[in-house]
Write an enzyme that holds these catalytic residues in place. Sequence first.
Site, PDB file in Angstrom:
ATOM      1  N   ALA A  67     -85.759  -6.619  40.047  1.00 34.11           N
ATOM      2  CA  ALA A  67     -84.847  -6.194  41.118  1.00 34.11           C
ATOM      3  C   ALA A  67     -84.160  -4.876  40.780  1.00 34.11           C
ATOM      4  O   ALA A  67     -83.803  -4.107  41.671  1.00 34.11           O
ATOM      5  CB  ALA A  67     -83.807  -7.277  41.387  1.00 34.11           C
ATOM      6  N   THR A  68     -83.977  -4.607  39.485  1.00 35.46           N
ATOM      7  CA  THR A  68     -83.370  -3.336  39.094  1.00 35.46           C
ATOM      8  C   THR A  68     -84.209  -2.180  39.626  1.00 35.46           C
ATOM      9  O   THR A  68     -83.682  -1.238  40.237  1.00 35.46           O
ATOM     10  CB  THR A  68     -83.271  -3.252  37.546  1.00 35.46           C
ATOM     11  OG1 THR A  68     -82.390  -4.287  37.101  1.00 35.46           O
ATOM     12  CG2 THR A  68     -82.764  -1.905  37.083  1.00 35.46           C
ATOM     13  N   ASN A 144     -73.012 -11.659  41.554  1.00 33.50           N
ATOM     14  CA  ASN A 144     -73.610 -12.353  40.410  1.00 33.50           C
ATOM     15  C   ASN A 144     -72.602 -12.792  39.354  1.00 33.50           C
ATOM     16  O   ASN A 144     -72.964 -13.496  38.425  1.00 33.50           O
ATOM     17  CB  ASN A 144     -74.671 -11.454  39.750  1.00 33.50           C
ATOM     18  CG  ASN A 144     -74.116 -10.095  39.379  1.00 33.50           C
ATOM     19  OD1 ASN A 144     -73.588  -9.383  40.229  1.00 33.50           O
ATOM     20  ND2 ASN A 144     -74.206  -9.737  38.123  1.00 33.50           N
ATOM     21  N   GLN A 173     -79.004 -12.892  44.249  1.00 33.00           N
ATOM     22  CA  GLN A 173     -78.347 -14.186  43.977  1.00 33.00           C
ATOM     23  C   GLN A 173     -78.219 -15.061  45.224  1.00 33.00           C
ATOM     24  O   GLN A 173     -77.696 -16.175  45.139  1.00 33.00           O
ATOM     25  CB  GLN A 173     -76.968 -13.976  43.329  1.00 33.00           C
ATOM     26  CG  GLN A 173     -77.009 -13.261  41.983  1.00 33.00           C
ATOM     27  CD  GLN A 173     -77.768 -14.045  40.896  1.00 33.00           C
ATOM     28  OE1 GLN A 173     -78.054 -15.236  41.049  1.00 33.00           O
ATOM     29  NE2 GLN A 173     -78.094 -13.363  39.821  1.00 33.00           N
ATOM     30  N   SER A 193     -85.636 -10.704  43.070  1.00 35.66           N
ATOM     31  CA  SER A 193     -86.407 -10.847  41.839  1.00 35.66           C
ATOM     32  C   SER A 193     -86.884 -12.289  41.695  1.00 35.66           C
ATOM     33  O   SER A 193     -86.085 -13.212  41.857  1.00 35.66           O
ATOM     34  CB  SER A 193     -85.443 -10.545  40.694  1.00 35.66           C
ATOM     35  OG  SER A 193     -86.051  -9.904  39.653  1.00 35.66           O
ATOM     36  N   HIS A 195     -87.724 -14.049  39.067  1.00 35.67           N
ATOM     37  CA  HIS A 195     -87.308 -14.859  37.906  1.00 35.67           C
ATOM     38  C   HIS A 195     -85.995 -15.590  38.138  1.00 35.67           C
ATOM     39  O   HIS A 195     -85.584 -16.412  37.330  1.00 35.67           O
ATOM     40  CB  HIS A 195     -87.264 -14.007  36.626  1.00 35.67           C
ATOM     41  CG  HIS A 195     -86.141 -13.026  36.550  1.00 35.67           C
ATOM     42  ND1 HIS A 195     -84.971 -13.288  35.897  1.00 35.67           N
ATOM     43  CD2 HIS A 195     -86.012 -11.767  37.036  1.00 35.67           C
ATOM     44  CE1 HIS A 195     -84.175 -12.231  35.966  1.00 35.67           C
ATOM     45  NE2 HIS A 195     -84.786 -11.292  36.658  1.00 35.67           N
ATOM     46  N   THR A 231    -101.688  -0.150  39.221  1.00 35.28           N
ATOM     47  CA  THR A 231    -102.254  -1.505  39.245  1.00 35.28           C
ATOM     48  C   THR A 231    -101.131  -2.514  39.044  1.00 35.28           C
ATOM     49  O   THR A 231    -100.275  -2.323  38.184  1.00 35.28           O
ATOM     50  CB  THR A 231    -103.276  -1.655  38.092  1.00 35.28           C
ATOM     51  OG1 THR A 231    -104.192  -0.566  38.182  1.00 35.28           O
ATOM     52  CG2 THR A 231    -104.011  -2.981  38.169  1.00 35.28           C
ATOM     53  N   CYS A 316     -76.757  -8.077  31.883  1.00 34.82           N
ATOM     54  CA  CYS A 316     -77.060  -6.669  31.643  1.00 34.82           C
ATOM     55  C   CYS A 316     -75.891  -5.947  30.988  1.00 34.82           C
ATOM     56  O   CYS A 316     -76.072  -4.907  30.390  1.00 34.82           O
ATOM     57  CB  CYS A 316     -77.410  -5.979  32.953  1.00 34.82           C
ATOM     58  SG  CYS A 316     -78.529  -6.951  33.921  1.00 34.82           S
TER      59      CYS A 316
HETATM   60  N1  PMP Z   1     -78.790  -7.690  41.409  1.00 41.44           N
HETATM   61  C1  PMP Z   1     -78.125  -8.818  41.101  1.00 41.44           C
HETATM   62  C2  PMP Z   1     -77.060  -9.303  42.038  1.00 41.44           C
HETATM   63  C3  PMP Z   1     -78.431  -9.523  39.931  1.00 41.44           C
HETATM   64  O1  PMP Z   1     -77.773 -10.638  39.646  1.00 41.44           O
HETATM   65  C4  PMP Z   1     -79.453  -9.033  39.090  1.00 41.44           C
HETATM   66  C5  PMP Z   1     -79.838  -9.793  37.829  1.00 41.44           C
HETATM   67  N2  PMP Z   1     -78.821  -9.947  36.878  1.00 41.44           N
HETATM   68  C6  PMP Z   1     -80.120  -7.856  39.454  1.00 41.44           C
HETATM   69  C7  PMP Z   1     -79.759  -7.209  40.617  1.00 41.44           C
HETATM   70  C8  PMP Z   1     -81.196  -7.269  38.599  1.00 41.44           C
HETATM   71  O2  PMP Z   1     -82.300  -8.109  38.559  1.00 41.44           O
HETATM   72  P1  PMP Z   1     -83.445  -7.925  37.483  1.00 41.44           P
HETATM   73  O3  PMP Z   1     -82.968  -8.572  36.249  1.00 41.44           O
HETATM   74  O4  PMP Z   1     -84.618  -8.622  38.079  1.00 41.44           O
HETATM   75  O5  PMP Z   1     -83.680  -6.468  37.330  1.00 41.44           O
END
Ligand code: PMP
Length: 364
Positions: A67-68, A144, A173, A193, A195, A231, A316
């Site tokens: 997602a980042t 989050n 979230q 994301s 995961h 890819t 993070c």
């Molecule tokens: N946005 C939010 C609200 C998140 O909680 C997170 C994950 N901590 C992210 C973005 C980033 O996701 P990813 O770890 O998949 O890069």
Amino acid sequence: MYFDYTATTPMDEEIIDTYCMIQKKYFANTTSLHLLGQKSNNIYLQMIDEIKHVLNCNHDIVFTSNATEANNLAIMGCVENKKGTIITTKIEHPSVYEVFQHLENNGYDVKYLNVDSNGIIDLDELKSYLNNDVLLVSIMWVNNIIGSIQPIDKVIELIKPYKKIKLHVDCVQGITKIKPNFSFDDIDLFTFSAHKFYGPKGIGVLGYKKNFNLDKRLFGSNAQFGIKPGTFDLGLVVCCAKALKKYCNLLDKNFKYVKELRDLFVNNIKNSKVSFNSNDNCSPYIINISVLNTNGETIVHLLEAKDIYVSTGSSCSSKLKKPEKTIMAISDSYDKAISTIRISLSYLTTKDEVMKLVDEVNKL
Ligand code: PMP
């Protein structure tokens, strides 16, 4: 005992099996012209349709590494080579917030919306900034750190009269956990994301409105509309779509159970040093507390000694030892913001685990 499901989730067994099957049978590059390549490409296209069907939207879908990356591509793709105002909140995840800081350093006029003590934006403040010079509004759906849920439906209504403004919603979230009070088709860009909902790590999704000329940040082939060329791993794509479908279907059932777990925790905390930073209107998946005069990192390690895993906040930024940005924004209290932990729940969490956590938190 794992209470850090907001950081990431374990992969669903069924999804792991799907991953292995795709790796064994459909390993061809989706851009290859031979039959196996075409079969792989058909599966890729089917997965895009499945995601659009589950979310009931008609966006172009691009798979990213997480997602980042999706947030970066979404925001930069909207504003690059343009001039104007961009709006976000003070409590965004770093993958949005830091992009805005970077843009601010590069001359963009950036507005950071305040939040109230419940972690909710002020719609009047947002309204006061809206005009025809605004390029982008980026507001997360569910925070989050404390789980506050933004009024995305009302944000959509406010922005609607301004045809030039793009709306990006970080859905990481919220997706599979909270029932949306908006239609995905009413937002220009969304990101999430896999995961976070029992899918694999290494795959994120960026959805953006068809016919929207999103600027490219990466250059290469024209795979994935040229937005994320190169890819990709079909196994991750299939797992992302399957996990999304499975856990969207389980949303109501899991929500109800997790709400019970949350209430069980909240109702049994008797430690007067504990204050709650999340409230009843927040996502029940996230409980944020501060423990008076105790550093968040110390609490994480005290609990870890009892085999209980919680987090100090966003994974993070947890190693940065700064006061937690969201807690500062809602409380304006440095003490609360350095003594905070985040407990996050799942349908996999048991009541017994919650009561063990309650016991330890009461002893802190
Ligand atoms: N946005 C939010 C609200 C998140 O909680 C997170 C994950 N901590 C992210 C973005 C980033 O996701 P990813 O770890 O998949 O890069």
